[in-house]
Design a protein around this motif. Structure first.
Motif, PDB file in Angstrom:
ATOM      1  N   SER A   1      58.859  38.893  56.778  1.00  0.00           N
ATOM      2  CA  SER A   1      59.457  39.851  57.703  1.00  0.00           C
ATOM      3  C   SER A   1      59.813  41.118  56.944  1.00  0.00           C
ATOM      4  O   SER A   1      59.929  41.107  55.717  1.00  0.00           O
ATOM      5  CB  SER A   1      60.690  39.268  58.382  1.00  0.00           C
ATOM      6  N   GLN A   2      60.001  42.205  57.688  1.00  0.00           N
ATOM      7  CA  GLN A   2      60.364  43.460  57.058  1.00  0.00           C
ATOM      8  C   GLN A   2      61.659  43.999  57.634  1.00  0.00           C
ATOM      9  O   GLN A   2      61.974  43.785  58.790  1.00  0.00           O
ATOM     10  CB  GLN A   2      59.255  44.495  57.239  1.00  0.00           C
ATOM     11  N   ASP A   3      62.406  44.677  56.793  1.00  0.00           N
ATOM     12  CA  ASP A   3      63.619  45.355  57.202  1.00  0.00           C
ATOM     13  C   ASP A   3      63.411  46.828  56.866  1.00  0.00           C
ATOM     14  O   ASP A   3      63.621  47.241  55.725  1.00  0.00           O
ATOM     15  CB  ASP A   3      64.826  44.784  56.465  1.00  0.00           C
ATOM     16  N   SER A   4      62.970  47.604  57.851  1.00  0.00           N
ATOM     17  CA  SER A   4      62.629  49.003  57.589  1.00  0.00           C
ATOM     18  C   SER A   4      63.831  49.806  57.116  1.00  0.00           C
ATOM     19  O   SER A   4      63.722  50.686  56.267  1.00  0.00           O
ATOM     20  CB  SER A   4      62.045  49.639  58.847  1.00  0.00           C
TER      21      SER A   4
ATOM     22  N   GLU B   1      64.232  49.047  53.635  1.00  0.00           N
ATOM     23  CA  GLU B   1      62.994  49.212  52.885  1.00  0.00           C
ATOM     24  C   GLU B   1      62.720  47.969  52.053  1.00  0.00           C
ATOM     25  O   GLU B   1      62.533  48.047  50.829  1.00  0.00           O
ATOM     26  CB  GLU B   1      63.034  50.457  52.013  1.00  0.00           C
ATOM     27  N   SER B   2      62.723  46.820  52.701  1.00  0.00           N
ATOM     28  CA  SER B   2      62.461  45.585  51.992  1.00  0.00           C
ATOM     29  C   SER B   2      61.634  44.645  52.859  1.00  0.00           C
ATOM     30  O   SER B   2      61.599  44.765  54.088  1.00  0.00           O
ATOM     31  CB  SER B   2      63.769  44.902  51.583  1.00  0.00           C
ATOM     32  N   VAL B   3      60.964  43.750  52.193  1.00  0.00           N
ATOM     33  CA  VAL B   3      60.188  42.709  52.857  1.00  0.00           C
ATOM     34  C   VAL B   3      60.641  41.372  52.301  1.00  0.00           C
ATOM     35  O   VAL B   3      60.755  41.213  51.071  1.00  0.00           O
ATOM     36  CB  VAL B   3      58.679  42.900  52.624  1.00  0.00           C
TER      37      VAL B   3
ATOM     38  N   SER C   1      53.261  47.281  58.466  1.00  0.00           N
ATOM     39  CA  SER C   1      54.392  48.039  58.974  1.00  0.00           C
ATOM     40  C   SER C   1      54.157  48.417  60.432  1.00  0.00           C
ATOM     41  O   SER C   1      53.013  48.508  60.882  1.00  0.00           O
ATOM     42  CB  SER C   1      54.589  49.311  58.151  1.00  0.00           C
TER      43      SER C   1
ATOM     44  N   CYS D   1      55.220  40.706  44.924  1.00  0.00           N
ATOM     45  CA  CYS D   1      54.951  41.471  46.138  1.00  0.00           C
ATOM     46  C   CYS D   1      54.052  42.643  45.761  1.00  0.00           C
ATOM     47  O   CYS D   1      54.092  43.147  44.629  1.00  0.00           O
ATOM     48  CB  CYS D   1      56.217  41.934  46.835  1.00  0.00           C
TER      49      CYS D   1
ATOM     50  N   SER E   1      53.991  45.065  62.679  1.00  0.00           N
ATOM     51  CA  SER E   1      54.556  43.782  62.225  1.00  0.00           C
ATOM     52  C   SER E   1      53.572  42.636  62.378  1.00  0.00           C
ATOM     53  O   SER E   1      53.964  41.490  62.523  1.00  0.00           O
ATOM     54  CB  SER E   1      55.843  43.451  62.989  1.00  0.00           C
TER      55      SER E   1
END
Length: 127
Positions: free
Chosen positions: A71-74, A77-79, A53, A96, A56
């Motif tokens: 990739s993450q989408d803060s 709240e998902s990867v 986090s 995961c 990245s």
């Protein structure tokens, strides 16, 4: 209570693509590491990608480097794990996992350093 829920698995032909998602709930931490593991029956669970986090920073197994992207989408709240040029050897249950600390990005992390796990999503690639 922390929950990780995977989605996006399915069946594809070799050369195809899938987009896996790991949605986290009850996870208020700011510094964490999320990894995608896969496991075939009778084999050990192996990490294929991870992301830290904030920084990245990422790591990929050699077997998926150049084909998979994590990739993450803060905000959500998902990867995600975008898998392309899939091969039959990518067939496995994908999980995961998360830990409340950063991961090293220079070597494959062992499964036992992760505290939280999802239930898994099946990926099947036919030739």
């Amino acid at each position: 209570q922390v929950q990780l829920v995977e989605s996006g698995g399915g069946s594809v032909q070799a050369g195809g693509s899938l987009n896996l998602s790991c949605a986290a709930s009850g996870f208020p931490y700011r510094e964490y590491c999320v990894a995608w593991f896969r496991q075939d029956p009778g084999k050990e669970r192996e990490a294929v990608a991870l992301i830290n986090s904030g920084r990245s920073s990422t790591w990929y197994a050699d077997s998926v480097k150049g084909r998979f992207t994590i990739s993450q989408d803060s905000a959500k709240e998902s990867v995600s794990l975008v898998m392309s040029i899939l091969q039959p050897e990518d067939t496995a249950m994908y999980y995961c996992a998360a830990r409340v600390a950063y991961c090293a990005t220079t070597y494959q992390p062992p499964a036992n350093i992760f505290t939280y796990w999802g239930q898994g999503t099946q990926v099947a690639v036919s030739s």
